[in-house]
Design a protein around this motif. Structure first.
Motif, mmCIF file in Angstrom:
data_model
loop_
_atom_site.group_PDB
_atom_site.id
_atom_site.type_symbol
_atom_site.label_atom_id
_atom_site.label_comp_id
_atom_site.label_asym_id
_atom_site.label_seq_id
_atom_site.Cartn_x
_atom_site.Cartn_y
_atom_site.Cartn_z
ATOM 1 N N UNK A 11 0.871 -1.119 -0.043
ATOM 2 C CA UNK A 11 -0.005 0.127 -0.008
ATOM 3 C C UNK A 11 0.823 1.275 -0.065
ATOM 4 N N UNK A 12 1.981 1.096 0.534
ATOM 5 C CA UNK A 12 2.973 2.147 0.416
ATOM 6 C C UNK A 12 4.424 1.804 0.025
ATOM 7 N N UNK A 13 4.521 1.419 -1.360
ATOM 8 C CA UNK A 13 5.525 0.782 -1.686
ATOM 9 C C UNK A 13 6.879 1.508 -1.710
ATOM 10 N N UNK A 14 6.818 2.934 -2.205
ATOM 11 C CA UNK A 14 8.169 3.469 -2.119
ATOM 12 C C UNK A 14 8.746 3.590 -0.429
ATOM 13 N N UNK A 30 6.250 -8.839 -1.801
ATOM 14 C CA UNK A 30 5.338 -7.774 -2.123
ATOM 15 C C UNK A 30 6.020 -6.915 -3.211
ATOM 16 N N UNK A 31 7.054 -7.002 -3.851
ATOM 17 C CA UNK A 31 7.538 -6.151 -4.924
ATOM 18 C C UNK A 31 7.965 -6.811 -6.194
ATOM 19 N N UNK A 32 7.395 -7.697 -6.848
ATOM 20 C CA UNK A 32 7.495 -8.547 -7.788
ATOM 21 C C UNK A 32 7.099 -7.915 -9.367
ATOM 22 N N UNK A 33 6.228 -6.765 -8.932
ATOM 23 C CA UNK A 33 5.677 -6.013 -10.254
ATOM 24 C C UNK A 33 6.707 -5.373 -10.970
ATOM 25 N N UNK A 34 6.471 -5.142 -12.278
ATOM 26 C CA UNK A 34 7.330 -4.369 -13.073
ATOM 27 C C UNK A 34 8.102 -3.284 -12.975
ATOM 28 N N UNK A 53 13.407 -4.618 -12.012
ATOM 29 C CA UNK A 53 14.829 -4.344 -12.278
ATOM 30 C C UNK A 53 15.555 -3.884 -11.237
ATOM 31 N N UNK A 54 14.958 -3.106 -10.180
ATOM 32 C CA UNK A 54 15.786 -2.732 -9.037
ATOM 33 C C UNK A 54 15.936 -3.815 -8.082
ATOM 34 N N UNK A 55 15.132 -4.679 -7.899
ATOM 35 C CA UNK A 55 15.150 -6.101 -7.375
ATOM 36 C C UNK A 55 16.493 -6.993 -7.931
ATOM 37 N N UNK A 56 16.386 -7.130 -8.973
ATOM 38 C CA UNK A 56 17.780 -7.718 -9.591
ATOM 39 C C UNK A 56 19.053 -6.948 -9.426
ATOM 40 N N UNK A 57 19.031 -5.550 -9.215
ATOM 41 C CA UNK A 57 20.104 -4.739 -9.253
ATOM 42 C C UNK A 57 20.736 -5.003 -7.772
ATOM 43 N N UNK A 58 19.924 -5.163 -6.735
ATOM 44 C CA UNK A 58 20.182 -5.223 -5.248
ATOM 45 C C UNK A 58 20.529 -6.510 -5.220
#
Length: 185
Positions: free
Chosen positions: A126-129, A157-161, A165-170
């Motif tokens: 609900x508050x992803x950022x 909770x953060x598998x959306x488009x 890419x940020x997840x892969x970078x982390x």
């Protein structure tokens, strides 16, 4: 009698010896396993969240902080699980959610508590950022279970488009040698 001690008695009564043996095999190194099944823990956590969440969380914080004290009681695996689940189910604002997560994460010492609790934090969507930034902070804490907590939460909770890419970078940047951090990564 405190809420924690009432709940502790309830956990002890709900324990199943055969399930305790099974869980101990799944959670090598985890201490204080009673053998209470997750659906029962979720039921108890939801009840606490509706009635005495803040009092219970405060009592669990105190118990976890005093865990190494001379005559303190051991904090059961299931109590740690309830601590995390109550945070997920309670009606808390994000500042309180964050405060309680800051207490919980250093207490996590096995993948079971980590993963089951992370899956409960649907409010992160609900508050992803805000929560994405919080999870990045947990990666930088760089302990085995702060890293695992961050990755499991990201995967839950953060598998959306917008975050993939940020997840892969982390994942590419993190170099943690602990087994459970690497497995989540």
């Amino acid at each position: 009698m405190t809420i924690r001690h009432q709940i502790r008695k309830e956990l002890e009564q709900a324990a199943q010896a055969d399930y305790q043996v099974f869980q101990a095999k799944l959670l090598p190194g985890a201490q204080g396993i009673l053998g209470v099944r997750l659906p029962k823990l979720r039921e108890i956590a939801k009840r606490i969240a509706k009635t005495d969440a803040e009092a219970y969380l405060q009592q669990m914080q105190q118990a976890c902080l005093n865990q190494d004290a001379y005559d303190s009681e051991e904090v059961y695996y299931e109590e740690k699980m309830l601590f995390g689940l109550v945070i997920g189910y309670a009606d808390l604002n994000r500042e309180k959610q964050r405060r309680w997560l800051d207490v919980l994460i250093p207490v996590i010492d096995n993948w079971g508590v980590c993963d089951s609790c992370c899956m409960t934090y649907h409010w992160m969507k609900k508050q992803p950022e805000y929560w994405w930034d919080y999870l990045l902070e947990q990666v930088s804490v760089n302990t085995e279970f702060s890293v695992r907590f961050a990755f499991v939460s990201m995967l839950a909770h953060f598998i959306g488009q917008e975050y993939l890419q940020e997840l892969f970078a982390v994942c590419d940047k993190v170099r943690h040698e602990a087994y459970y951090a690497k497995m989540a990564q």
